[in-house]
Design an enzyme around this catalytic site. Structure first.
Site, mmCIF file in Angstrom:
data_model
loop_
_atom_site.group_PDB
_atom_site.id
_atom_site.type_symbol
_atom_site.label_atom_id
_atom_site.label_comp_id
_atom_site.label_asym_id
_atom_site.label_seq_id
_atom_site.Cartn_x
_atom_site.Cartn_y
_atom_site.Cartn_z
ATOM 1 N N TYR A 1 -38.492 -24.854 -25.408
ATOM 2 C CA TYR A 1 -38.490 -26.135 -26.524
ATOM 3 C C TYR A 1 -39.692 -26.905 -26.423
ATOM 4 C CZ TYR A 1 -33.611 -24.581 -24.550
ATOM 5 O OH TYR A 1 -32.471 -23.913 -24.334
ATOM 6 N N GLN B 1 -41.917 -37.685 -28.425
ATOM 7 C CA GLN B 1 -41.193 -38.747 -27.355
ATOM 8 C C GLN B 1 -41.455 -40.153 -28.086
ATOM 9 O OE1 GLN B 1 -39.587 -37.488 -24.764
ATOM 10 N NE2 GLN B 1 -40.315 -35.344 -24.876
ATOM 11 N N CYS C 1 -32.761 -35.166 -21.579
ATOM 12 C CA CYS C 1 -32.605 -36.803 -21.996
ATOM 13 C C CYS C 1 -31.201 -36.887 -22.048
ATOM 14 C CB CYS C 1 -33.182 -37.049 -23.363
ATOM 15 S SG CYS C 1 -32.811 -35.672 -24.839
ATOM 16 N N ASP D 1 -37.380 -28.142 -22.041
ATOM 17 C CA ASP D 1 -37.062 -29.635 -22.319
ATOM 18 C C ASP D 1 -36.197 -29.499 -23.703
ATOM 19 O OD1 ASP D 1 -37.340 -32.185 -22.879
ATOM 20 O OD2 ASP D 1 -39.305 -32.223 -23.654
ATOM 21 N N GLU E 1 -40.648 -22.488 -29.614
ATOM 22 C CA GLU E 1 -39.824 -23.626 -30.426
ATOM 23 C C GLU E 1 -38.989 -23.031 -31.576
ATOM 24 O OE1 GLU E 1 -39.686 -27.130 -30.369
ATOM 25 O OE2 GLU E 1 -38.995 -26.773 -32.402
HETATM 26 C C1 LIG Z 1 -36.561 -32.711 -26.497
HETATM 27 S S1 LIG Z 1 -37.540 -31.825 -27.580
HETATM 28 C C2 LIG Z 1 -39.032 -31.801 -26.594
HETATM 29 C C3 LIG Z 1 -40.198 -31.194 -27.362
HETATM 30 C C4 LIG Z 1 -41.523 -31.396 -26.327
HETATM 31 N N1 LIG Z 1 -41.288 -30.619 -25.203
HETATM 32 C C5 LIG Z 1 -42.051 -32.664 -26.312
HETATM 33 O O1 LIG Z 1 -41.971 -33.145 -25.225
HETATM 34 O O2 LIG Z 1 -42.539 -33.344 -27.336
HETATM 35 C C6 LIG Z 1 -36.672 -30.488 -28.042
HETATM 36 C C7 LIG Z 1 -37.248 -29.449 -28.878
HETATM 37 O O3 LIG Z 1 -36.359 -28.157 -28.784
HETATM 38 C C8 LIG Z 1 -36.417 -27.837 -30.088
HETATM 39 N N2 LIG Z 1 -35.149 -26.923 -30.079
HETATM 40 C C9 LIG Z 1 -33.864 -27.394 -30.192
HETATM 41 N N3 LIG Z 1 -32.792 -26.312 -29.997
HETATM 42 C C10 LIG Z 1 -33.636 -25.269 -29.596
HETATM 43 C C11 LIG Z 1 -33.518 -23.806 -29.464
HETATM 44 N N4 LIG Z 1 -32.179 -23.506 -29.317
HETATM 45 N N5 LIG Z 1 -34.290 -23.195 -29.432
HETATM 46 C C12 LIG Z 1 -35.776 -23.550 -29.411
HETATM 47 N N6 LIG Z 1 -36.055 -24.765 -29.622
HETATM 48 C C13 LIG Z 1 -35.244 -25.654 -29.898
HETATM 49 C C14 LIG Z 1 -36.387 -29.031 -31.097
HETATM 50 O O4 LIG Z 1 -36.981 -28.418 -32.376
HETATM 51 C C15 LIG Z 1 -37.433 -29.761 -30.338
HETATM 52 O O5 LIG Z 1 -38.635 -29.631 -30.661
#
Ligand SMILES: C[S@@+](CC[C@H](N)C(=O)[O-])C[C@H]1O[C@@H](n2cnc3c(N)ncnc32)[C@H](O)[C@@H]1O
Length: 433
Positions: free
Chosen positions: A293, A264, A387, A360, A317
């Site tokens: 996520y 973040q 976001c 998320d 993830e």
């Molecule tokens: C907005 S970040 C949130 C990460 C964590 N919740 C944080 O607050 O640090 C979104 C995360 O989702 C992962 N991601 C994106 N698309 C995804 C998918 N289809 N399935 C699993 N993970 C995914 C990205 O690698 C990233 O780590």
């Protein structure tokens, strides 16, 4: 580093009305909608139409302010002149008073929720709050992506690949501002540089290059001697100095992760989101929680603690590297496990569900089909961290159609001086309570 398009395109005079999602303001010119960047609501401005839109057949135009004819009372001296017309993107509200930015973001959010025809919340009660203690919206970025063009470092322009000079980036956290990266040159094979200012370890530069590089090739100035350096090419990552791992402290918890990975960005965001999500999730001892996520496990740790050793926390993830980081960060919790998988695939394969889930996703959102499937698998409560309000509104509509209702909605200005905002929403089955 000059942008020819900044001096081409027809000039129009328009009066803006409301803000559109994406950092522009809506105006009309001879019946056509124009999205104007660099304005504020209710201003009369002269604006230059983007050359790629400048066709009579175009349904709408995008334009940038070149002169303010009748200014809004919300207009202030820009906190970042380099982010103005013809300059870099990424700070589209830099010329608007901070409290007005939050009002504008609230309007955008309410409009998107209204447009999605959400029926289980009072949309007029939704508003964008500042991060606690953020009084000026400056110095908040613990991560900054710089672009490089022909060896010079800057940032990309609005809707353009042109790299512009940055000057003093007032949004960057102090350790990044102190690097004065825009004063240095780098080998031409460098495409981008991520500057990272972690809360519990020293600063890091992740240099994204088309070719391998040594410290000698980079010839960084002496003031960067204490900065760790890693070079990422297609072949992988080379640590040239120090470590590419960083440490982040959030309350009593410490996280270790790859410095070029997701974290973040606002310095207060990890604390704000862990506190708010834990409260809204309300996980109980012995329950099963999925953190979807999950990244490096930021939101997983609080949930693992809440469910205790008699419960279960599963972090899902998609990135293999972030999953390994999450495993490390959750190693003190035997009730926690990490699944490296796409969330949609995970949901398709799951046969048992969870009591509560956290979602998320990145800006694209969860998607209507996947959120329906996830909610089928969830017994009590879902917390959605977003976001991007447009995809959030779409997914919330799908959730309502699937028989869920919104019981709490918070929104935070975790991206001051930009149009972005962060929302946290609690959902429950409409039949609950
Ligand atoms: C907005 S970040 C949130 C990460 C964590 N919740 C944080 O607050 O640090 C979104 C995360 O989702 C992962 N991601 C994106 N698309 C995804 C998918 N289809 N399935 C699993 N993970 C995914 C990205 O690698 C990233 O780590």
């Amino acid at each position: 580093m000059t942008d020819a398009s900044a001096t081409e395109g027809r000039i129009i005079t328009v009066t803006t009305s409301k803000a559109a999602n994406g950092g522009t303001f809506v105006a009309r010119h001879e019946g056509r909608v124009v999205f104007v960047r660099g304005a504020a609501p209710g201003e009369t401005v002269a604006a230059r139409v983007l050359p790629e839109d400048d066709r009579d057949s175009a349904r709408f135009w995008r334009a940038e302010v070149i002169e303010v004819i009748d200014p809004s009372p919300d207009r202030v001296e820009s906190i970042w002149p380099e982010a103005g017309t013809g300059g870099l993107g990424g700070a589209d509200f830099a010329h608007i008073a901070l409290n007005a930015q939050r009002r504008i973001k609230t309007d955008i959010l309410q409009e998107l929720l209204t447009h999605a025809r959400l029926s289980t919340i009072d949309i007029a009660d939704v508003s964008v709050e500042p991060a606690p203690g953020d009084f000026d919206g400056l110095g908040w970025r613990s991560r900054v992506r710089f672009s490089a063009d022909g060896g010079r470092i800057g940032m990309r322009g609005w809707r353009s690949h042109t790299v512009h000079g940055v000057g003093d980036n007032p949004l960057a956290a102090e350790p990044i501002a102190q690097m004065h990266l825009s004063d240095i040159t780098v080998p031409e094979c460098v495409g981008a540089i991520d500057a990272v200012a972690p809360s519990a370890s020293g600063p890091l530069l992740v240099i994204r290059s088309h070719q391998p590089l040594t410290l000698e090739d980079l010839a960084l100035p002496r003031r960067l001697d204490d900065v760790d350096v890693a070079v990422v090419t297609r072949r992988g990552s080379d640590v040239l100095r120090g470590s590419e791992r960083v440490r982040e402290r959030v309350g009593e918890d410490e996280f270790e992760l790859y410095g070029g990975g997701f974290w973040q960005i606002h310095r207060s965001a990890p604390r704000v989101l862990t506190t708010v999500v834990s409260r809204m999730l309300g996980a109980q001892e012995g329950e099963t929680v999925w953190d979807l996520y999950g990244g490096a496990g930021l939101l997983s740790v609080g949930a693992a603690r809440a469910v205790g050793e008699s419960g279960s926390l599963v972090s899902v993830e998609g990135s293999a590297r972030a999953s390994r980081d999450a495993e490390g960060n959750l190693s003190a919790f035997p009730q926690a496990s990490v699944v490296a998988a796409d969330v949609t695939d995970f949901a398709a394969r799951a046969d048992t569900g969870a009591d509560r889930i956290i979602m998320d996703p990145p800006r694209a959102g969860v998607g209507e089909k996947t959120i329906r499937r996830l909610l089928e698998l969830t017994r009590q409560r879902a917390v959605y961290v977003s976001c991007e309000p447009s995809t959030l509104a779409r997914d919330l509509r799908a959730a309502e159609q699937a028989g869920w209702r919104i019981i709490d909605f918070r929104a935070f200005d975790l991206f001051p001086h930009t149009h972005h905002l962060e929302s946290v929403v609690t959902l429950e089955p409409a039949t609950a309570g």
